[in-house]
Enzyme design. Structure first.
Site, mmCIF file in Angstrom:
data_model
loop_
_atom_site.group_PDB
_atom_site.id
_atom_site.type_symbol
_atom_site.label_atom_id
_atom_site.label_comp_id
_atom_site.label_asym_id
_atom_site.label_seq_id
_atom_site.Cartn_x
_atom_site.Cartn_y
_atom_site.Cartn_z
ATOM 1 N N GLU A 38 9.326 9.706 -15.857
ATOM 2 C CA GLU A 38 7.789 10.544 -15.930
ATOM 3 C C GLU A 38 7.521 10.532 -17.247
ATOM 4 O OE1 GLU A 38 7.514 14.277 -13.796
ATOM 5 O OE2 GLU A 38 9.336 13.979 -14.328
ATOM 6 N N HIS A 57 1.208 -1.150 -0.939
ATOM 7 C CA HIS A 57 0.243 0.345 -0.293
ATOM 8 C C HIS A 57 1.230 1.546 -0.160
ATOM 9 C CE1 HIS A 57 -3.012 -2.869 1.277
ATOM 10 N NE2 HIS A 57 -1.923 -3.151 2.078
ATOM 11 N N LYS A 81 16.001 22.303 -8.758
ATOM 12 C CA LYS A 81 15.064 20.940 -9.438
ATOM 13 C C LYS A 81 15.887 19.945 -10.059
ATOM 14 C CE LYS A 81 11.064 20.703 -9.823
ATOM 15 N NZ LYS A 81 9.561 20.145 -9.080
ATOM 16 N N SER A 88 14.895 22.617 -14.066
ATOM 17 C CA SER A 88 13.434 23.786 -13.806
ATOM 18 C C SER A 88 14.365 25.114 -14.778
ATOM 19 C CB SER A 88 12.615 24.104 -12.727
ATOM 20 O OG SER A 88 12.411 24.757 -12.766
#
Ligand code: ARG
Length: 466
Positions: free
Chosen positions: A292, A158, A285, A279
């Site tokens: 992704e 979970h 970042k 970024s």
């Protein structure tokens, strides 16, 4: 103009421009030219052996096709959209080069069995490449696992911290998934490598063809058994796209874990610079864009599978033009799965794992709570009561802001008097991991066995390639 087309005899006018644009396939099926030419050369050689074509015509066709391929390889070839597809572009150019003999190539053949063989040859090459890349990915996973046999991290259920597992065990779980993908691809290849040539339009041919020798010449293992099935079967496309979809699904799961692990809240990995981006506004970042996008692109392959399955649904025998849609579906799957496999292998090879952070996370997650319950159960407390007592100990440790192993003996005994000094050995994370030696468990001997099995399998695969 109708007279430009190989089928123009019974037409007095050509198709409307919009019709031609809608039905043409040369803009994408030109990717098959090498396979189409290879199949045509095998067909011509067979017609020559059977005495259907003269020795001179056969030789002229085979040499002429070599020239067409060279023109296509070099980019000198002028593709003609009005010739519809790769097959008619090749044949028209062949006839330009060698004259009337070129018009004899199509004897005993239809585009229906022709496209079937050309596409099967293409799919077989692609799937063999996917298979190789999937083996390479298993290899990287196995190597990285071997480096991290003694490192542990929280295993999750979970997505909540559950029990410690070794990093090797976690990585090998993916190696086993991709190993099944390799097996699926191998199995599918057996059904791809079947030649439909000789089925002609749908009913077979009056010419004395020898389909077995054509299959052998192009390196295939078998020929069709039923000419109608041969020209309308696209199971090999569906199956191979399904294999790609399953590979992408597996990759997307691994991507999701990499994305989580790279998040500073986990901090389990540092992404290699070559597989991350920054970024434009936030200087701190380092984004896991490759992972992704791979997760995101998975949908394209599912889309291709749905498109191909739907294309086949309810099609009557035998060839229908709908089948032309098989190619772009397969190309989409290929354009997505093939680079994804390579990028994942590269990213994993360079990934920096952070065992220190993983160990800390085990502690923060009370991953030894099951050990405390088992400890108490082994001392006579029924497991349900032991589970409750361990739960109370977790709540107490949490309120004290420490781990179970940091509680004093008095603190633990206040919860359950059966606790003795040997409890600390039971609460040790590494010891808990070492105890899990059941089949396929995370214990070191079990993981060692998995590594051996995987290395053995990989060396068999390497021997195949050699
Ligand atoms: N471009 C067609 C395809 O990809 C080739 C076969 C066409 N056959 C036909 N009878 N129209 O399926």
């Amino acid at each position: 103009m109708a007279e430009n087309r190989s089928w123009g005899g019974r037409f007095s006018g050509g198709p409307r421009a919009a019709t031609a644009a809608y039905t043409e396939s040369q803009s994408f099926d030109r990717a098959l030219y090498r396979h189409d030419i290879r199949a045509s050369q095998a067909h011509a050689a067979m017609l020559g052996r059977r005495g259907v074509l003269s020795h001179e015509d056969t030789a002229a066709i085979i040499a002429g096709l070599d020239r067409v391929r060279e023109e296509m390889d070099s980019g000198a070839f002028v593709w003609k959209p009005e010739l519809e597809d790769v097959h008619m572009n090749v044949e028209a150019r062949l006839t330009d080069i060698i004259g009337d003999a070129g018009k004899k190539l199509h004897t005993g053949r239809s585009r229906n069995d022709q496209v079937g063989l050309a596409f099967r040859l293409y799919v077989a090459d692609s799937v063999a490449a996917w298979r190789k890349n999937t083996v390479s990915l298993c290899d990287v996973l196995t190597q990285r696992a071997a480096e991290h046999k003694n490192d542990m991290l929280p295993g999750y259920t979970h997505l909540q911290p559950a029990q410690p597992v070794s990093l090797a065990h976690h990585l090998l779980a993916y190696a086993w998934m991709f190993r099944r993908d390799v097996q699926r691809l191998t199995d599918a290849l057996g059904r791809v490598r079947v030649s439909p040539l000789g089925a002609a339009a749908l009913a077979g041919s009056p010419w004395p063809l020898d389909p077995e020798s054509v299959a052998r010449e192009v390196g295939f293992d078998a020929v069709y058994a039923n000419s109608m099935d041969a020209v309308s079967d696209r199971d090999f496309v569906l199956e191979t796209i399904f294999c790609a979809a399953t590979i992408m699904m597996h990759l997307s799961r691994l991507c999701e874990e990499i994305i989580l692990w790279a998040n500073p809240a986990f901090g389990f990995v540092r992404l290699p610079d070559g597989y991350a981006t920054g970024s434009s506004i936030m200087p701190q970042k380092k984004n896991p864009d490759v992972a992704e996008l791979m997760r995101g692109k998975t949908g394209r392959v599912y889309g291709a599978l749905t498109a191909a399955l739907t294309m086949m649904k309810g099609l009557p025998l035998a060839y229908n033009r709908d089948l032309q849609e098989d190619k772009e579906a397969f190309f989409e799957a290929e354009a997505t799965a093939a680079p994804s496999l390579c990028l994942m292998a590269g990213m994993l090879a360079e990934m920096e794992f952070r065992p220190d952070r993983m160990r800390e996370a085990c502690k923060a997650g009370f991953l030894n709570a099951t050990e405390l319950a088992d400890y108490l159960a082994a001392r006579g407390l029924p497991f349900r009561d032991a589970h409750r007592a361990a739960g109370r100990a977790v709540a107490r440790a949490e309120s004290l802001g420490k781990g179970l192993e940091d509680m004093s003996l008095e603190e633990l005994q206040a919860i359950e008097p059966r606790v003795a000094a040997d409890v600390y050995a039971a609460l040790d994370y590494a010891a808990s991991l070492r105890r899990r030696e059941t089949t396929g468990g995370t214990g070191p001997r079990s993981v060692e066995r998995q590594l051996e099995q995987m290395e053995q399998w990989l060396s068999e695969r390497a021997a195949e390639q050699a």
